[in-house]
Design a protein around this motif. Structure first.
Motif, short mmCIF file in Angstrom:
data_model
loop_
_atom_site.label_atom_id
_atom_site.label_comp_id
_atom_site.label_asym_id
_atom_site.label_seq_id
_atom_site.Cartn_x
_atom_site.Cartn_y
_atom_site.Cartn_z
N THR A 1 0.71 -1.56 0.33
CA THR A 1 0.03 -0.47 0.05
C THR A 1 1.11 1.32 0.06
N ASP A 2 2.53 0.91 0.09
CA ASP A 2 3.52 2.09 -0.15
C ASP A 2 3.17 2.79 -1.57
N PRO A 3 2.83 4.71 -1.69
CA PRO A 3 2.95 4.47 -3.15
C PRO A 3 4.17 5.17 -3.75
N SER A 4 5.22 4.87 -2.52
CA SER A 4 6.18 4.83 -3.20
C SER A 4 7.12 3.84 -4.12
N VAL A 5 6.50 2.26 -3.36
CA VAL A 5 6.79 1.19 -3.71
C VAL A 5 6.53 0.76 -5.44
N SER A 6 7.21 0.80 -6.69
CA SER A 6 6.72 0.00 -7.46
C SER A 6 6.01 -0.95 -7.88
N ARG A 7 5.41 -0.04 -9.04
CA ARG A 7 3.61 -1.74 -8.80
C ARG A 7 4.89 -3.33 -9.35
N GLN A 8 6.32 -3.33 -9.69
CA GLN A 8 6.73 -4.33 -10.55
C GLN A 8 7.57 -4.91 -8.61
N ASP A 9 7.53 -3.58 -7.59
CA ASP A 9 8.32 -4.56 -6.73
C ASP A 9 6.51 -5.08 -5.46
N GLN A 10 6.41 -4.42 -5.61
CA GLN A 10 4.56 -4.96 -4.86
C GLN A 10 4.21 -6.14 -5.26
N ARG A 11 4.46 -6.12 -6.62
CA ARG A 11 3.96 -7.94 -7.56
C ARG A 11 4.97 -8.27 -6.39
N ARG A 12 6.28 -8.37 -6.64
CA ARG A 12 6.33 -9.50 -6.05
C ARG A 12 6.99 -9.79 -4.88
N ASN A 13 6.65 -8.07 -4.11
CA ASN A 13 6.21 -8.48 -2.67
C ASN A 13 5.39 -9.63 -1.89
N MET A 14 4.34 -9.33 -2.76
CA MET A 14 2.84 -10.34 -2.73
C MET A 14 2.88 -11.85 -3.17
N VAL A 15 4.33 -12.31 -4.36
CA VAL A 15 4.15 -13.77 -4.13
C VAL A 15 4.75 -13.74 -3.10
N GLU A 16 5.90 -13.23 -2.65
CA GLU A 16 7.22 -13.35 -1.71
C GLU A 16 6.16 -13.80 -0.62
N ARG A 17 5.34 -12.93 0.07
CA ARG A 17 4.88 -13.22 0.81
C ARG A 17 4.15 -14.38 1.21
N GLU A 18 2.61 -14.63 0.02
CA GLU A 18 2.42 -15.84 -0.07
C GLU A 18 3.52 -16.95 0.31
N ARG A 19 4.28 -17.14 -0.66
CA ARG A 19 5.66 -17.95 -0.58
C ARG A 19 6.26 -18.46 0.83
N ALA A 20 6.79 -17.42 1.07
CA ALA A 20 6.90 -17.37 3.29
C ALA A 20 5.62 -17.92 3.70
N ASN A 21 4.36 -17.56 3.49
CA ASN A 21 3.05 -18.32 4.08
C ASN A 21 2.83 -19.81 4.47
N MET A 22 2.54 -19.55 2.82
CA MET A 22 3.53 -21.08 2.65
C MET A 22 3.77 -22.30 3.58
N GLN A 23 5.11 -21.66 3.39
CA GLN A 23 6.65 -22.36 4.39
C GLN A 23 6.21 -22.49 5.35
N ARG A 24 5.09 -21.29 6.20
CA ARG A 24 5.20 -21.32 7.22
C ARG A 24 3.30 -22.27 7.76
N ALA A 25 2.59 -22.04 6.83
CA ALA A 25 1.79 -23.23 7.42
C ALA A 25 2.11 -24.96 6.92
N HIS A 26 3.00 -25.11 5.97
CA HIS A 26 3.71 -26.16 5.71
C HIS A 26 4.17 -26.67 7.02
N GLU A 27 5.08 -26.43 7.68
CA GLU A 27 6.05 -25.83 9.14
C GLU A 27 5.05 -26.29 9.75
N LEU A 28 3.56 -25.99 10.14
CA LEU A 28 2.16 -26.14 11.03
C LEU A 28 2.06 -27.01 10.91
N GLY A 29 2.00 -27.72 9.30
CA GLY A 29 0.90 -28.86 9.44
C GLY A 29 0.12 -29.14 8.69
N LEU A 30 -0.40 -27.42 7.71
CA LEU A 30 -1.33 -27.28 7.49
C LEU A 30 -1.63 -27.39 5.42
#
Length: 226
Positions: free
Chosen positions: A1-30
């Protein structure tokens, strides 16, 4: 939501976040395990891989009420419904205890394995709760997850056994109970806030002192409120 962050970086941040979330979910057996890093494909899209999770989605998508035919076929197997029920209890408890919430629970994100055991996919909206492990927060997280997962279990059971046959009359009481838990945790939160506000108001009206008297007693009172 930070306007100073480029659209490309926002896209990558979203995908990186989802990957990190999935890693955490896997560690919890979810859910399934991600493999490798986020990669930019030849068409410019960002993606990451994760291990194949056998099974079928319980619902077609977030709009679906009835289970998919594939999920129904899996859950008709002997013992499958029992394994599903035990599985949703485990998933809800793991999320409640860890404070890690899926954020988008619906039938389309519930995967039914070959033996009926459930797991969760699509972790793009998951988040770690910033609240502590107060009993009411744990209860709310667990009951909220069970309200969705258990509601899906009721729908699956009705579809498999045909309407209201098969002793389903007790199932709605589960939803009622979970709804009551959610309501009572909300009421507890309101009572907690009211107690804090009443304490602060009394202190304000009494006038704050330059020198705090009886600090030990005040610390005990603060701890009691929390």
């Amino acid at each position: 939501t930070d306007p100073s962050v480029s659209r490309q970086d926002q896209r990558r941040n979203m995908v990186e976040r989802e990957r990190a979330n999935m890693q955490r979910a896997h560690e919890l057996g979810l859910g399934p395990e991600p493999v490798g890093a986020v990669t930019q494909l030849s068409n410019g899209r960002l993606a990451f891989a994760y291990r194949m999770q056998p099974g079928s989605k319980l619902g077609e998508d977030h709009r679906a009420i009835a289970p998919t035919e594939e999920a129904q076929a899996l859950l008709r197997q002997p013992g499958a419904m029992g394994r599903y029920a035990a599985g949703i209890k485990r998933l809800a408890r793991a999320m409640a205890d860890s404070g890690f919430e899926h954020g988008d629970l619906h039938g389309g994100n519930i995967l039914v394995g070959p033996d009926g055991s459930p797991s969760l996919i699509d972790w793009g909206m998951a988040k770690q709760s910033d609240k502590g492990q107060r009993p009411l927060d744990v209860a709310r997280r667990e009951s909220s997850a069970l309200f969705v997962l258990g509601g899906q279990l009721t729908k699956a059971n009705e579809a498999i056994e045909g309407g209201s046959r098969g002793g389903n009359s007790s199932k709605p009481s589960i939803d009622d109970y979970l709804g009551e838990v959610n309501s009572r945790t909300w009421q507890a939160e309101q009572a907690y806030r009211a107690a804090i506000e009443a304490h602060d108001k009394a202190a304000f009206e009494a006038g704050y002192e330059d020198q705090v008297s009886g600090p030990g007693k005040r610390i005990q009172e603060a701890n009691r409120l929390v």
